[in-house]
Design an enzyme around this catalytic site. Structure first.
Site, mmCIF file in Angstrom:
data_model
loop_
_atom_site.group_PDB
_atom_site.id
_atom_site.type_symbol
_atom_site.label_atom_id
_atom_site.label_comp_id
_atom_site.label_asym_id
_atom_site.label_seq_id
_atom_site.Cartn_x
_atom_site.Cartn_y
_atom_site.Cartn_z
ATOM 1 N N TRP A 35 54.548 51.642 16.005
ATOM 2 C CA TRP A 35 55.467 51.517 14.693
ATOM 3 C C TRP A 35 56.700 50.580 14.796
ATOM 4 O O TRP A 35 57.108 49.756 13.936
ATOM 5 C CB TRP A 35 55.783 53.111 14.121
ATOM 6 C CG TRP A 35 54.450 53.514 13.795
ATOM 7 C CD1 TRP A 35 53.788 54.613 14.488
ATOM 8 C CD2 TRP A 35 53.450 53.159 12.659
ATOM 9 N NE1 TRP A 35 52.469 54.955 13.688
ATOM 10 C CE2 TRP A 35 52.426 54.144 12.705
ATOM 11 C CE3 TRP A 35 53.480 52.109 11.765
ATOM 12 C CZ2 TRP A 35 51.444 53.811 11.812
ATOM 13 C CZ3 TRP A 35 52.464 52.109 10.931
ATOM 14 C CH2 TRP A 35 51.377 52.786 10.863
ATOM 15 N N LYS A 72 52.566 62.813 7.114
ATOM 16 C CA LYS A 72 52.692 63.369 8.629
ATOM 17 C C LYS A 72 53.044 64.776 8.579
ATOM 18 O O LYS A 72 52.492 65.612 9.376
ATOM 19 C CB LYS A 72 53.726 62.281 9.361
ATOM 20 C CG LYS A 72 53.270 60.754 9.258
ATOM 21 C CD LYS A 72 51.997 60.583 9.959
ATOM 22 C CE LYS A 72 51.376 58.946 9.620
ATOM 23 N NZ LYS A 72 52.364 58.153 9.839
ATOM 24 N N ASP A 129 62.937 55.192 11.074
ATOM 25 C CA ASP A 129 61.796 55.718 10.851
ATOM 26 C C ASP A 129 61.429 57.027 11.230
ATOM 27 O O ASP A 129 61.135 57.086 12.533
ATOM 28 C CB ASP A 129 60.677 54.209 11.265
ATOM 29 C CG ASP A 129 59.259 54.699 10.884
ATOM 30 O OD1 ASP A 129 59.182 55.973 10.066
ATOM 31 O OD2 ASP A 129 58.459 54.125 11.044
HETATM 32 C C1 LIG Z 1 52.270 56.446 9.707
HETATM 33 C C2 LIG Z 1 53.473 55.946 10.111
HETATM 34 C C3 LIG Z 1 54.022 54.803 9.281
HETATM 35 C C4 LIG Z 1 53.276 54.204 8.448
HETATM 36 O O1 LIG Z 1 53.017 54.950 7.337
HETATM 37 P P1 LIG Z 1 52.377 54.504 5.737
HETATM 38 O O2 LIG Z 1 52.993 55.668 5.083
HETATM 39 O O3 LIG Z 1 50.831 54.570 6.217
HETATM 40 O O4 LIG Z 1 52.802 53.045 5.403
HETATM 41 C C5 LIG Z 1 55.362 54.185 9.715
HETATM 42 N N1 LIG Z 1 55.878 54.674 10.790
HETATM 43 C C6 LIG Z 1 55.576 55.743 11.605
HETATM 44 C C7 LIG Z 1 56.456 56.296 12.556
HETATM 45 C C8 LIG Z 1 54.492 56.395 11.125
HETATM 46 O O5 LIG Z 1 53.960 57.498 11.979
#
Ligand SMILES: *Cc1c(COP(=O)(O)O)cnc(C)c1O
Length: 360
Positions: free
Chosen positions: A102, A196, A172
């Site tokens: 990521w 998530k 993030d």
């Molecule tokens: C799943 C995830 C993303 C991407 O998320 P989307 O909502 O599908 O764009 C980005 N960063 C992390 C850490 C993730 O787990």
């Protein structure tokens, strides 16, 4: 009806209690005669849902008053591009810490907008650890420092908060959002895709310090401007109403169950069940450095990948699904978010023991 024990990394398991409430309110939301899906986003019913969701998140995370909470669409992936558009503020470079898949995507998108300095990386050990801050080569002129505090694929989590001085820290937090208390004031911007650990897909939460927004790079469209979203209370256009509604119910579920300190305690207990098992045997292997292991996403490998299929098949027979690891790591991955009960983790560990005795 049979509910699976769902170890999906995302979209992921939601609290059963919340799903039942959604079911109950599906056709007639609290006497309105409408499903939340059918409501005008400008109507008083939906506005109440929206405001409650923001208020509950502010309360749970103790978000200081000088931070805006935005409920947007486009996923965390859109934020990889939206962040530089808004936070570069005339600067020409940004610092990124590279800890896995990521962070890699954030770096790739960041490069579209400015120079990206990778100030620390764990690539040398296949992204199995968090580089200690003493090794970071931070640039005091960078527009911000970007980190991914929980690498969903590698299963690596920051259990500490970096100190970047005057340079804004951007995180993030998609895959461990609301899994533990966070000192929001240490961050300039926190973002997370909901699917998530918060709710259904379609919603992205951004928590941003208000003095940092308002200077976008030239020719930025309205929908990519945090300031305009903040001024419109995330209602420039139609928000993801249903995802916000369900996420709001999840936040209330967290409040009823003791808030983020209680979530953290439960998540530590659950993660310990799995990691203690992994550490006490030699059939399975956990690739991640102990101090940096994620409480949310637990990758592990079998001694021979030829056994993977049999493992997954047996798991399915025990009602456990979505254990296949990401192709970049291989093996298995158990995601054990807030809504995964400890009984689910215990069932997994029991099965893992059985499987190891049979094939070991
Ligand atoms: C799943 C995830 C993303 C991407 O998320 P989307 O909502 O599908 O764009 C980005 N960063 C992390 C850490 C993730 O787990």
């Amino acid at each position: 009806m049979k509910r699976a024990i769902n170890f999906s990394a995302g979209p992921a398991v939601l609290p059963e209690e919340v799903l039942r409430q959604v079911q109950e309110e599906m056709l007639d939301w609290r006497g309105s005669g409408m499903s939340v899906m059918e409501m005008s986003h400008r109507g008083k019913e939906y506005i109440a849902i929206h405001e409650q969701c923001v208020a509950d998140l502010r309360e749970l995370m103790a978000i200081p008053a000088n931070y805006k909470v935005l409920l947007l669409q486009g996923g965390a992936t859109s934020q990889f591009a939206m962040i530089p558009r808004n936070l570069l503020r005339g600067k020409t470079s940004v610092d990124h810490v590279y800890t896995g898949e990521w962070s890699k995507k954030a770096i790739k998108e960041g490069k579209i907008f400015s120079k990206v300095n990778v100030v620390a990386s764990s690539e040398d050990k296949n992204f199995t650890y968090v580089p200690p801050q003493s090794s970071w080569k931070l640039d005091e002129n960078a527009a911000y420092v970007h980190i991914c505090t929980n690498e969903t694929i590698g299963g690596v989590e920051f259990h500490w908060t970096p100190d970047t001085g005057k340079v804004p820290l951007v995180a993030d937090m998609s895959s461990h959002f609301v899994s533990r208390p966070v000192d929001v004031s240490k961050y300039a911007l926190i973002y997370a895709g909901a699917q998530k650990n918060l709710g259904p897909s379609g919603l992205t939460v951004i928590i941003v310090r208000d003095d940092l927004i308002g200077t976008t790079i030239p020719n930025t469209a309205t929908m990519f401007d945090y300031k305009q979203h903040a001024e419109a209370d995330s209602m420039i256009n139609t928000p993801p109403c249903f995802a916000i509604y369900v996420s709001g119910l999840v936040l209330q579920w967290i409040k009823r169950n003791g808030g983020l300190p209680a979530m953290e305690k439960r998540n530590i207990e659950k993660a310990n069940v799995l990691y203690n098992f992994l550490d006490a045997q030699s059939f399975y292997r956990s690739p991640v450095n102990k101090a940096d292991r994620s409480r949310m996403n637990v990758p592990f490998t079998l001694p021979d990948e030829k056994l993977d299929e049999a493992f997954l098949k047996g798991a399915k027979e025990h009602n456990m699904v979505q254990l296949k690891g990401h192709r970049s790591v291989g093996g298995m991955r158990a995601s054990i978010y807030n809504a995964m009960p400890i009984t689910g983790v215990k069932t997994l560990v029991e099965y893992m023991g059985e499987f190891a005795r049979k094939y070991g």
